[in-house]
Design a protein around this motif. Structure first.
Motif, PDB file in Angstrom:
ATOM      1  N   ILE A   1      51.961  44.061  91.034  1.00  0.00           N
ATOM      2  CA  ILE A   1      50.914  43.417  91.394  1.00  0.00           C
ATOM      3  C   ILE A   1      50.077  44.132  92.559  1.00  0.00           C
ATOM      4  CG2 ILE A   1      49.898  41.314  92.289  1.00  0.00           C
ATOM      5  CD1 ILE A   1      51.925  39.766  91.141  1.00  0.00           C
ATOM      6  N   ALA A   2      50.687  44.599  93.633  1.00  0.00           N
ATOM      7  CA  ALA A   2      50.326  45.321  94.779  1.00  0.00           C
ATOM      8  C   ALA A   2      49.692  46.662  94.357  1.00  0.00           C
ATOM      9  CB  ALA A   2      51.253  45.462  95.845  1.00  0.00           C
ATOM     10  N   SER A   3      50.391  47.356  93.354  1.00  0.00           N
ATOM     11  CA  SER A   3      49.797  48.609  92.870  1.00  0.00           C
ATOM     12  C   SER A   3      48.548  48.487  91.985  1.00  0.00           C
ATOM     13  CB  SER A   3      50.977  49.224  91.853  1.00  0.00           C
ATOM     14  OG  SER A   3      52.162  49.351  92.590  1.00  0.00           O
ATOM     15  N   GLY A   4      48.227  47.539  91.389  1.00  0.00           N
ATOM     16  CA  GLY A   4      46.986  47.233  90.743  1.00  0.00           C
ATOM     17  C   GLY A   4      45.734  47.324  91.517  1.00  0.00           C
ATOM     18  N   LYS A   5      45.772  46.753  92.594  1.00  0.00           N
ATOM     19  CA  LYS A   5      44.443  46.565  93.541  1.00  0.00           C
ATOM     20  C   LYS A   5      43.435  46.118  92.635  1.00  0.00           C
ATOM     21  CE  LYS A   5      46.130  50.582  96.451  1.00  0.00           C
ATOM     22  NZ  LYS A   5      45.924  51.964  96.839  1.00  0.00           N
TER      23      LYS A   5
ATOM     24  N   GLY B   1      45.098  51.488  85.215  1.00  0.00           N
ATOM     25  CA  GLY B   1      44.695  51.952  83.692  1.00  0.00           C
ATOM     26  C   GLY B   1      45.481  51.454  82.402  1.00  0.00           C
ATOM     27  N   PRO B   2      45.065  51.292  81.417  1.00  0.00           N
ATOM     28  CA  PRO B   2      45.989  50.822  80.286  1.00  0.00           C
ATOM     29  C   PRO B   2      47.039  52.057  80.008  1.00  0.00           C
ATOM     30  CG  PRO B   2      43.408  50.853  79.700  1.00  0.00           C
ATOM     31  CD  PRO B   2      43.596  51.508  81.169  1.00  0.00           C
ATOM     32  N   GLY B   3      48.214  51.256  80.097  1.00  0.00           N
ATOM     33  CA  GLY B   3      49.300  51.885  79.428  1.00  0.00           C
ATOM     34  C   GLY B   3      50.141  52.673  80.732  1.00  0.00           C
TER      35      GLY B   3
ATOM     36  N   ILE C   1      49.863  43.172  83.480  1.00  0.00           N
ATOM     37  CA  ILE C   1      48.315  43.249  83.258  1.00  0.00           C
ATOM     38  C   ILE C   1      47.815  43.424  84.774  1.00  0.00           C
ATOM     39  CG2 ILE C   1      46.558  41.570  83.097  1.00  0.00           C
ATOM     40  CD1 ILE C   1      48.226  39.945  80.974  1.00  0.00           C
ATOM     41  N   VAL C   2      48.214  42.891  85.697  1.00  0.00           N
ATOM     42  CA  VAL C   2      47.515  42.863  87.017  1.00  0.00           C
ATOM     43  C   VAL C   2      47.801  44.665  87.448  1.00  0.00           C
ATOM     44  CG1 VAL C   2      47.647  42.664  89.508  1.00  0.00           C
ATOM     45  CG2 VAL C   2      47.728  40.646  87.697  1.00  0.00           C
ATOM     46  N   GLU C   3      48.822  45.168  87.377  1.00  0.00           N
ATOM     47  CA  GLU C   3      49.082  46.472  87.827  1.00  0.00           C
ATOM     48  C   GLU C   3      48.142  47.357  87.086  1.00  0.00           C
ATOM     49  OE1 GLU C   3      52.886  49.783  88.198  1.00  0.00           O
ATOM     50  OE2 GLU C   3      52.932  48.050  86.732  1.00  0.00           O
TER      51      GLU C   3
ATOM     52  N   PHE D   1      42.871  43.332  90.051  1.00  0.00           N
ATOM     53  CA  PHE D   1      42.241  42.080  90.117  1.00  0.00           C
ATOM     54  C   PHE D   1      41.316  41.556  89.108  1.00  0.00           C
ATOM     55  CE2 PHE D   1      38.694  39.723  92.007  1.00  0.00           C
ATOM     56  CZ  PHE D   1      39.298  38.286  92.382  1.00  0.00           C
ATOM     57  N   VAL D   2      40.516  42.632  88.742  1.00  0.00           N
ATOM     58  CA  VAL D   2      39.648  42.209  87.676  1.00  0.00           C
ATOM     59  C   VAL D   2      40.259  41.942  86.482  1.00  0.00           C
ATOM     60  CG1 VAL D   2      37.815  43.263  86.172  1.00  0.00           C
ATOM     61  CG2 VAL D   2      37.904  44.054  88.382  1.00  0.00           C
ATOM     62  N   GLY D   3      41.199  42.483  85.881  1.00  0.00           N
ATOM     63  CA  GLY D   3      41.961  41.746  84.776  1.00  0.00           C
ATOM     64  C   GLY D   3      42.672  40.342  85.092  1.00  0.00           C
ATOM     65  N   ALA D   4      43.178  40.314  86.508  1.00  0.00           N
ATOM     66  CA  ALA D   4      43.814  38.838  86.788  1.00  0.00           C
ATOM     67  C   ALA D   4      42.675  37.886  86.562  1.00  0.00           C
ATOM     68  CB  ALA D   4      44.388  39.043  87.878  1.00  0.00           C
ATOM     69  N   PHE D   5      41.506  38.311  87.185  1.00  0.00           N
ATOM     70  CA  PHE D   5      40.472  37.267  87.257  1.00  0.00           C
ATOM     71  C   PHE D   5      39.956  36.672  85.807  1.00  0.00           C
ATOM     72  CE2 PHE D   5      35.951  36.301  87.009  1.00  0.00           C
ATOM     73  CZ  PHE D   5      35.873  35.262  87.991  1.00  0.00           C
ATOM     74  N   VAL D   6      40.072  38.009  84.835  1.00  0.00           N
ATOM     75  CA  VAL D   6      39.574  37.371  83.546  1.00  0.00           C
ATOM     76  C   VAL D   6      40.722  36.407  82.789  1.00  0.00           C
ATOM     77  CG1 VAL D   6      39.192  38.549  81.077  1.00  0.00           C
ATOM     78  CG2 VAL D   6      38.124  39.654  83.100  1.00  0.00           C
ATOM     79  N   ILE D   7      42.021  36.980  82.888  1.00  0.00           N
ATOM     80  CA  ILE D   7      42.926  35.928  82.350  1.00  0.00           C
ATOM     81  C   ILE D   7      42.653  34.530  82.875  1.00  0.00           C
ATOM     82  CG2 ILE D   7      45.352  35.581  82.084  1.00  0.00           C
ATOM     83  CD1 ILE D   7      44.351  38.077  80.566  1.00  0.00           C
ATOM     84  N   VAL D   8      42.818  34.456  84.436  1.00  0.00           N
ATOM     85  CA  VAL D   8      42.752  33.132  84.852  1.00  0.00           C
ATOM     86  C   VAL D   8      41.341  32.404  84.343  1.00  0.00           C
ATOM     87  CG1 VAL D   8      42.346  31.923  87.214  1.00  0.00           C
ATOM     88  CG2 VAL D   8      44.013  33.896  86.971  1.00  0.00           C
ATOM     89  N   PHE D   9      40.270  33.213  84.480  1.00  0.00           N
ATOM     90  CA  PHE D   9      38.856  32.375  84.029  1.00  0.00           C
ATOM     91  C   PHE D   9      39.068  31.697  82.564  1.00  0.00           C
ATOM     92  CE2 PHE D   9      34.922  33.158  81.734  1.00  0.00           C
ATOM     93  CZ  PHE D   9      34.135  32.335  82.454  1.00  0.00           C
ATOM     94  N   LEU D  10      39.604  32.615  81.640  1.00  0.00           N
ATOM     95  CA  LEU D  10      39.818  32.387  80.133  1.00  0.00           C
ATOM     96  C   LEU D  10      40.671  31.020  80.198  1.00  0.00           C
ATOM     97  CD1 LEU D  10      40.059  35.607  78.399  1.00  0.00           C
ATOM     98  CD2 LEU D  10      38.250  34.161  78.283  1.00  0.00           C
ATOM     99  N   TYR D  11      41.755  31.081  80.881  1.00  0.00           N
ATOM    100  CA  TYR D  11      42.569  29.750  80.917  1.00  0.00           C
ATOM    101  C   TYR D  11      41.810  28.402  81.579  1.00  0.00           C
ATOM    102  CZ  TYR D  11      46.885  32.049  79.195  1.00  0.00           C
ATOM    103  OH  TYR D  11      47.571  32.755  78.465  1.00  0.00           O
TER     104      TYR D  11
END
Length: 425
Positions: free
Chosen positions: A251-255, A260-262, A282-284, A288-298
């Motif tokens: 999570i910390a590495s994702g910033k 990037g994917p993969g 997903i966060v890595e 933060f953008v990817g995490a926000f999208v997931i949380v937003f969808l739920y």
């Protein structure tokens, strides 16, 4: 495609969110599966991706088929389903499956198919519908706690008791969701307080028995629970430290935008990178953008559940949406909270995103039932018209077959021996 879209009933926003969550899951699952392939040396990345695709494809078939069924049908099915799931839970627990000496009796294998099935997920869905049915039944009626003891609490505690030895987190989640549904369904708070006290007492009794019989396979998971709670409260080192630390590094590495994917590094070290800790991957990779999208969808899914619960034509429909919908979002929040160390390790998957057949399919069953409740009157009428048209077409085929069969019998009676004209020559 247009033909299929025209036959999708119910809340289109829920359909869209479910499809988006399923679509988002492919890259993280594909990326995280490299841990199983290159570190453990099991299978291939393409194989895991195809397997995940098959699980989701079957899941969407389940949604499509179930959402066509009138939701009031499930009211009656829940009565039949309760004794069936209790029997399945007893069988699952009694089979004595252990991994590393610990009780792992959560799955049963479906005969002739070779697919593992987690019976507690089926019990969860059936129990929530059963509770919703009971609350709708007693609405506006006078009753006492004794009246609900046999019909409501006996099935609830029977289900919980047979899940508890192998899966405390699922037991706690089910109990919490049942209490939430009862509170929303205006079950008397004084009765609910008695039940909460009884639940705590039963759990304490279970722990006392675990101390008295530490070698029993039915209590072998208690040590794991204790270690996880001790580690969470006092930072006592245990085997979960490894998973949590790797998840936090990911999570910390994702910033903000991710690697990037993969490109996740921690997927090679997290044992459950494609299931329990997929949110960390997903966060890595997406930050933060990817995490926000997931949380937003739920959260958007939760809002749609609330809106549709208010619009539902019956009390049973309202309670079904709440009872089946809220646990999906709550489970997602628990999974994400574990990844960021807000909760102890629980083993709960991220609905519709984590790899796994049973969890995906049972989530799809719940979504299908919810969509059945959200159908508008004109959609219900259209489904009925289509069903009537299919029945009439089937009846015409049957009538035609009977007519042809009658004609054949008549011809056989008129000419019993087809060789007779030749023989007479």
């Amino acid at each position: 495609m247009k033909y299929i879209l025209n036959r999708l009933r119910g809340d289109k926003v829920i359909w869209a969110i479910v499809f988006l969550l399923a679509l988002i899951s492919f890259l993280p699952v594909y990326s995280a599966s490299t841990n199983l392939v290159y570190v453990i040396g099991k299978g291939s990345t393409i194989g895991y991706l195809i397997k995940h695709l098959a699980h989701l494809f079957i899941g969407f078939i389940i949604i499509f088929w179930i959402h066509k069924i009138p939701y009031h049908v499930f009211r009656a099915l829940s009565i039949i389903g309760i004794p069936i799931v209790i029997a399945l839970l007893i069988y699952t627990l009694a089979q004595g499956k252990t991994i590393g000496g610990a009780n792992a009796s959560r799955w049963i294998e479906i005969p002739f198919v070779g697919i593992g099935f987690q019976t507690s997920t089926l019990a969860f869905a059936v129990l929530m519908i059963y509770v919703a049915r009971y609350l709708a039944k007693i609405s506006n009626k006078e009753y006492t706690f004794k009246d609900s003891l046999l019909e409501l609490w006996l099935p609830v505690f029977a289900v919980l008791i047979f899940i508890l030895p192998s899966n405390f987190s699922t037991t706690a989640l089910i109990f919490a969701m049942v209490c939430m549904l009862l509170y929303i369904g205006q079950y008397p708070l004084k009765y609910l307080a008695v039940v909460l006290g009884s639940g705590v007492a039963i759990l304490l009794l279970f722990l006392v028995l675990a101390k008295a019989f530490p070698d029993s396979k039915y209590f072998s998971r208690v040590k794991t629970w204790e270690k996880r709670v001790e580690r969470f409260v006092d930072n006592t080192p245990n085997e979960d430290d490894y998973q949590i630390e790797k998840a936090k590094i990911a999570i910390a590495s994702g910033k903000v935008y991710g690697l990037g994917p993969g490109k996740s590094v921690q997927k090679n070290f997290l044992p459950q990178s494609s299931s329990d800790f997929i949110f960390a991957i997903i966060v890595e990779e997406y930050g933060f953008v990817g995490a926000f999208v997931i949380v937003f969808l739920y959260m958007l899914l939760l809002i749609r559940f609330v809106i549709n619960a208010q619009k539902a034509p019956t009390l049973f429909g309202k309670l079904v949406i709440i009872g089946l919908g809220f646990p999906i979002v709550f489970q997602a929040l628990v999974n994400m909270a574990v990844a960021v160390e807000l909760l102890p390790v629980t083993g709960q998957t991220l609905p519709l995103i984590s790899a796994g057949g049973t969890s995906i399919w049972m989530t799809c069953v719940s979504i299908g039932i919810i969509l059945s409740v959200t159908k508008k009157e004109e959609e219900v009428a259209q489904d009925e018209a289509e069903r009537k048209e299919r029945d009439e077409a089937l009846q015409r085929i049957i009538d035609r077959e009977i007519e042809l069969s009658s004609n054949d019998d008549t011809n056989d009676n008129n000419n019993p021996n087809p060789l007779e004209p030749i023989l007479n020559q």
